[in-house]
Write a protein that holds these residues in place. Structure first.
Motif, PDB file in Angstrom:
ATOM      1  N   ILE A  19       1.555  -0.961   0.402  1.00 46.69           N
ATOM      2  CA  ILE A  19       0.036  -0.116  -0.371  1.00 46.69           C
ATOM      3  C   ILE A  19       1.098   1.481   0.075  1.00 46.69           C
ATOM      4  N   GLU A  20       1.602   1.026   0.793  1.00 45.99           N
ATOM      5  CA  GLU A  20       2.867   2.164   1.093  1.00 45.99           C
ATOM      6  C   GLU A  20       3.824   2.261  -0.872  1.00 45.99           C
ATOM      7  N   ASN A  21       4.025   1.415  -1.055  1.00 44.82           N
ATOM      8  CA  ASN A  21       4.762   1.504  -2.593  1.00 44.82           C
ATOM      9  C   ASN A  21       3.162   2.247  -3.519  1.00 44.82           C
ATOM     10  N   PHE A  22       2.295   1.502  -3.453  1.00 47.70           N
ATOM     11  CA  PHE A  22       1.201   2.826  -4.596  1.00 47.70           C
ATOM     12  C   PHE A  22       1.025   3.601  -3.993  1.00 47.70           C
ATOM     13  N   TYR A  23       1.375   4.604  -3.424  1.00 44.77           N
ATOM     14  CA  TYR A  23       1.159   5.809  -2.652  1.00 44.77           C
ATOM     15  C   TYR A  23       1.858   6.371  -3.360  1.00 44.77           C
ATOM     16  N   LYS A  24       3.206   6.141  -3.975  1.00 47.71           N
ATOM     17  CA  LYS A  24       4.234   5.981  -4.346  1.00 47.71           C
ATOM     18  C   LYS A  24       4.170   6.739  -5.894  1.00 47.71           C
ATOM     19  N   LEU A  79      -7.234   1.851  -6.505  1.00 45.77           N
ATOM     20  CA  LEU A  79      -5.922   1.688  -7.037  1.00 45.77           C
ATOM     21  C   LEU A  79      -5.902   1.151  -8.214  1.00 45.77           C
ATOM     22  N   VAL A  80      -5.819   2.321  -8.917  1.00 45.47           N
ATOM     23  CA  VAL A  80      -5.174   2.234 -10.714  1.00 45.47           C
ATOM     24  C   VAL A  80      -3.875   1.249 -11.132  1.00 45.47           C
ATOM     25  N   LYS A  81      -4.400   1.040 -11.956  1.00 44.79           N
ATOM     26  CA  LYS A  81      -3.292  -0.077 -12.104  1.00 44.79           C
ATOM     27  C   LYS A  81      -3.559  -0.161 -14.161  1.00 44.79           C
ATOM     28  N   ILE A  82      -2.232   0.438 -14.409  1.00 46.67           N
ATOM     29  CA  ILE A  82      -2.395   0.520 -16.029  1.00 46.67           C
ATOM     30  C   ILE A  82      -1.085   0.017 -17.044  1.00 46.67           C
ATOM     31  N   PRO A  83      -1.339  -0.988 -18.243  1.00 47.72           N
ATOM     32  CA  PRO A  83       0.046  -1.757 -18.090  1.00 47.72           C
ATOM     33  C   PRO A  83       1.183  -0.523 -19.159  1.00 47.72           C
ATOM     34  N   ARG A  84       1.838  -0.443 -18.537  1.00 50.13           N
ATOM     35  CA  ARG A  84       2.879   0.735 -19.125  1.00 50.13           C
ATOM     36  C   ARG A  84       3.018   0.737 -20.530  1.00 50.13           C
ATOM     37  N   LYS A  85       2.900  -0.378 -21.225  1.00 47.10           N
ATOM     38  CA  LYS A  85       3.211  -0.876 -23.201  1.00 47.10           C
ATOM     39  C   LYS A  85       2.037   0.260 -23.166  1.00 47.10           C
ATOM     40  N   SER A  86       0.806   0.599 -22.347  1.00 45.41           N
ATOM     41  CA  SER A  86      -0.173   0.778 -23.285  1.00 45.41           C
ATOM     42  C   SER A  86      -0.678   2.262 -23.503  1.00 45.41           C
ATOM     43  N   LEU A  87       0.828   3.383 -22.657  1.00 47.66           N
ATOM     44  CA  LEU A  87       0.660   4.113 -22.168  1.00 47.66           C
ATOM     45  C   LEU A  87       2.123   4.524 -23.498  1.00 47.66           C
ATOM     46  N   ASN A  88       1.930   4.132 -24.233  1.00 48.20           N
ATOM     47  CA  ASN A  88       2.910   4.662 -25.641  1.00 48.20           C
ATOM     48  C   ASN A  88       2.271   5.074 -26.422  1.00 48.20           C
ATOM     49  N   ALA A  89       0.787   5.727 -26.877  1.00 47.71           N
ATOM     50  CA  ALA A  89      -0.189   5.980 -27.741  1.00 47.71           C
ATOM     51  C   ALA A  89       0.139   7.382 -27.610  1.00 47.71           C
ATOM     52  N   ARG A  90      -0.999   7.873 -28.783  1.00 44.67           N
ATOM     53  CA  ARG A  90      -0.273   9.733 -28.768  1.00 44.67           C
ATOM     54  C   ARG A  90      -1.997  10.560 -29.026  1.00 44.67           C
ATOM     55  N   TYR A  91      -1.515  11.159 -28.549  1.00 46.67           N
ATOM     56  CA  TYR A  91      -2.750  11.868 -28.664  1.00 46.67           C
ATOM     57  C   TYR A  91      -2.979  13.063 -29.607  1.00 46.67           C
ATOM     58  N   THR A  92      -3.942  13.455 -30.396  1.00 48.46           N
ATOM     59  CA  THR A  92      -4.549  15.129 -30.954  1.00 48.46           C
ATOM     60  C   THR A  92      -4.987  15.608 -30.006  1.00 48.46           C
ATOM     61  N   LEU A  93      -5.970  16.688 -30.356  1.00 47.30           N
ATOM     62  CA  LEU A  93      -6.633  17.718 -29.738  1.00 47.30           C
ATOM     63  C   LEU A  93      -7.894  16.462 -29.742  1.00 47.30           C
ATOM     64  N   PHE A  94      -9.034  15.963 -30.241  1.00 44.35           N
ATOM     65  CA  PHE A  94      -9.429  15.684 -30.738  1.00 44.35           C
ATOM     66  C   PHE A  94      -9.469  13.684 -31.215  1.00 44.35           C
ATOM     67  N   PHE A  95      -8.494  13.121 -31.436  1.00 40.65           N
ATOM     68  CA  PHE A  95      -8.623  12.126 -31.396  1.00 40.65           C
ATOM     69  C   PHE A  95      -7.660  11.257 -30.802  1.00 40.65           C
ATOM     70  N   THR A  96      -7.288  10.069 -30.841  1.00 37.95           N
ATOM     71  CA  THR A  96      -6.721   9.241 -29.996  1.00 37.95           C
ATOM     72  C   THR A  96      -5.888   8.248 -31.020  1.00 37.95           C
ATOM     73  N   GLU A 137       5.534  -1.586 -11.060  1.00 31.05           N
ATOM     74  CA  GLU A 137       5.384  -3.151 -10.447  1.00 31.05           C
ATOM     75  C   GLU A 137       4.366  -4.617 -11.454  1.00 31.05           C
ATOM     76  N   ASN A 138       6.007  -4.580 -11.804  1.00 31.23           N
ATOM     77  CA  ASN A 138       5.384  -5.829 -13.273  1.00 31.23           C
ATOM     78  C   ASN A 138       5.207  -5.535 -14.415  1.00 31.23           C
ATOM     79  N   GLY A 139       5.293  -4.413 -15.026  1.00 30.23           N
ATOM     80  CA  GLY A 139       4.928  -3.871 -16.115  1.00 30.23           C
ATOM     81  C   GLY A 139       4.042  -2.872 -16.156  1.00 30.23           C
ATOM     82  N   TYR A 140       3.138  -2.445 -14.602  1.00 29.22           N
ATOM     83  CA  TYR A 140       2.193  -2.174 -14.111  1.00 29.22           C
ATOM     84  C   TYR A 140       2.106  -0.521 -13.240  1.00 29.22           C
ATOM     85  N   LEU A 141       1.697   0.667 -14.307  1.00 36.31           N
ATOM     86  CA  LEU A 141       2.079   1.408 -13.081  1.00 36.31           C
ATOM     87  C   LEU A 141       0.436   2.029 -12.178  1.00 36.31           C
TER      88      LEU A 141
END
Length: 487
Positions: free
Chosen positions: A115-120, A146-163, A125-129
């Motif tokens: 729990i303490e680590n999650f707050y950092k 607690l929110v967990k998102i795969p690190r590789k999923s965050l390689n996406a790029r964003y425009t103003l209206f589209f992902t 951990e294990n490829g998850y943010l």
């Protein structure tokens, strides 16, 4: 040369008021500058948005646990997190009590250290943010979101209206979307700027024209109280000022016309009243004499004297009315001659000395001994002054003190006639110089015509002078006459 105190203010006001041409040029320049700035800002903004990539070591603030946590955790919106193959866990006492999304790891119970680590910030951990936040639920219990998102999923790029999630096709799509979004934003900014420019132009030009048109329509309906009040360019300001000046003159002219009509009606009413009473008396006595209804000689003489007195009264009224009508004509000629005004005033007062003695009036004179010579109409001024003095004699009791003072100034003389008699009410003072107003403000048969003070005022004003009255009931009256030393 001494300048008017408002001279600088007028100059500053004139500098601030632009012409229509200058306003159009200024507005157009501002419009162009605004377009250039907004277009440049739009291009930079779109470029930054289009090329932005979310960091791989931290969950975006909009998807963090502290941002999405709610007291009713069943209503947490995790759609964007789920799109990135992430999920949301609700933890109570180190155990998962609620899950939103598809969980990809096998952790169902956590330790204190976990729990303490999650707050950092940026914990991986294990490829998850991870992103954690404490909150209180509707049941007043303490929970951890607690929110967990795969690190590789965050390689996406964003425009103003589209992902764009495809790392291979991302570059070409970004280019296409950059052009499309640039076009849409530029069109939007053009519409906004043109709308603003049109609105400003409308307010600058159309609004004053509408107000002027409305004002003219009201004036056409004889609403002379209409005035224009707006701020605009100097051409419209000139129209506004000219309109208001015209309205002032028309309103004053209309008020004067109505006042003249009322005065004429009042005059005719009073003339008919003042003529009817003595004429009725004359007719009655004449009929009685003609029908031999009076036998005694002394009664016949008495009736004849009544007829004579009333005839004199009617004649005086007609003469006064004739004099007033003549003086009221703009073309009335004053026969002015250079004479000694001090001596003229003494002679005028002397002509009424017997009447003053008869009423035991006390007379105080303060007239300069030296000669005061200038051009004036002695016949008319004699009538004006005697009318005022006769008014004092007629309405004040015996023993009244009359003080007459003459002050000699460079361009005028000031004549003050003061008495300690009965005085006048404030209401009477407002109308005393009008036609057919008597000392008690009532229509009574006292032998007066009610035109004396009105005639006096007209004569004095024909000399370019003025007359003022100060009076108080029970304390007397004061007439202040100013006559210019005209050539």
């Amino acid at each position: 040369m001494k300048l008017h105190p408002d001279y600088k203010k007028v100059i500053i006001m004139r500098k601030k008021i632009n012409s229509l041409h200058a306003t159009l040029v200024n507005n157009y320049i501002v419009f162009l500058i605004l377009m250039i700035v907004t277009l440049f800002a739009a291009v930079v903004f779109i470029y930054l948005i289009t090329t932005q990539s979310i960091t791989k070591t931290q969950i975006p603030s909009g998807l963090s646990a502290s941002h999405i946590a709610k007291t009713d955790y069943r209503k947490i919106d995790a759609k964007e997190i789920n799109k990135l193959n992430g999920w949301v866990e609700i933890i109570e006492n180190y155990k998962i009590v609620y899950l939103i999304g598809n969980k990809s790891d096998n952790n169902n119970i956590y330790s204190q250290k976990d729990i303490e680590n999650f707050y950092k910030s940026g914990y991986i951990e294990n490829g998850y943010l991870h992103s954690a936040a404490w909150f209180q639920g509707e049941d007043r219990k303490n929970y951890i979101c607690l929110v967990k998102i795969p690190r590789k999923s965050l390689n996406a790029r964003y425009t103003l209206f589209f992902t764009i999630n495809d790392p291979i096709e991302g570059s070409s799509k970004r280019t296409l979307l950059f052009v499309l979004e640039s076009f849409l934003i530029i069109v939007l900014l053009l519409i906004i700027n043109i709308s603003l420019y049109s609105k400003i132009t409308y307010r600058k030009f159309t609004k004053p024209l509408e107000l002027i048109t409305a004002g003219i329509k009201k004036m056409a309906k004889e609403n002379y109280e209409t005035r224009l009040d707006y701020k605009a360019e100097k051409e419209f300001v000139a129209i506004r000022d000219a309109f208001n000046d015209m309205a002032d003159k028309l309103q004053a002219s209309e008020a004067a016309r109505k006042e003249t009509e009322e005065r004429k009606k009042h005059m005719l009413l009073n003339i008919s009243h003042d003529l009817k009473t003595p004429i009725t008396t004359i007719c009655g006595y004449a009929k009685a004499l003609n029908a031999d209804m009076v036998s005694e000689e002394k009664d016949k003489k008495k009736y004849l004297q009544y007829i004579i007195d009333k005839s004199i009264m009617v004649n005086n009224l007609i003469n006064e009315l004739f004099t007033y009508t003549k003086l009221d004509m703009q073309s009335y000629p004053l026969k002015k001659e250079v004479a000694d005004f001090s001596e003229f005033l003494r002679e005028t007062i002397a002509s009424l000395y017997m009447e003053m003695e008869d009423k035991d009036f006390e007379l105080n004179l303060d007239i300069p001994e030296y000669e005061i010579s200038f051009s004036f109409a002695s016949v008319e001024l004699y009538r004006a002054i005697t009318n005022i003095l006769n008014n004092c004699l007629k309405y004040n009791p015996k023993g009244t003190v009359i003080s007459i003072n003459l002050t000699d100034e460079e361009e005028k003389v000031i004549l003050t006639i003061r008495d300690n008699g009965i005085g006048m009410s404030e209401e009477l003072q407002k109308n005393v110089f009008n036609e057919f107003i008597r000392g008690d403000a009532a229509r009574q048969s006292d032998g007066g015509t009610g035109l004396g003070l009105s005639i006096a005022k007209t004569i004095i004003e024909l000399h370019g002078g003025s007359i003022m009255l100060n009076s108080q009931l029970g304390k007397g009256s004061e007439f202040i006459i100013t006559v210019g030393k005209g050539k």
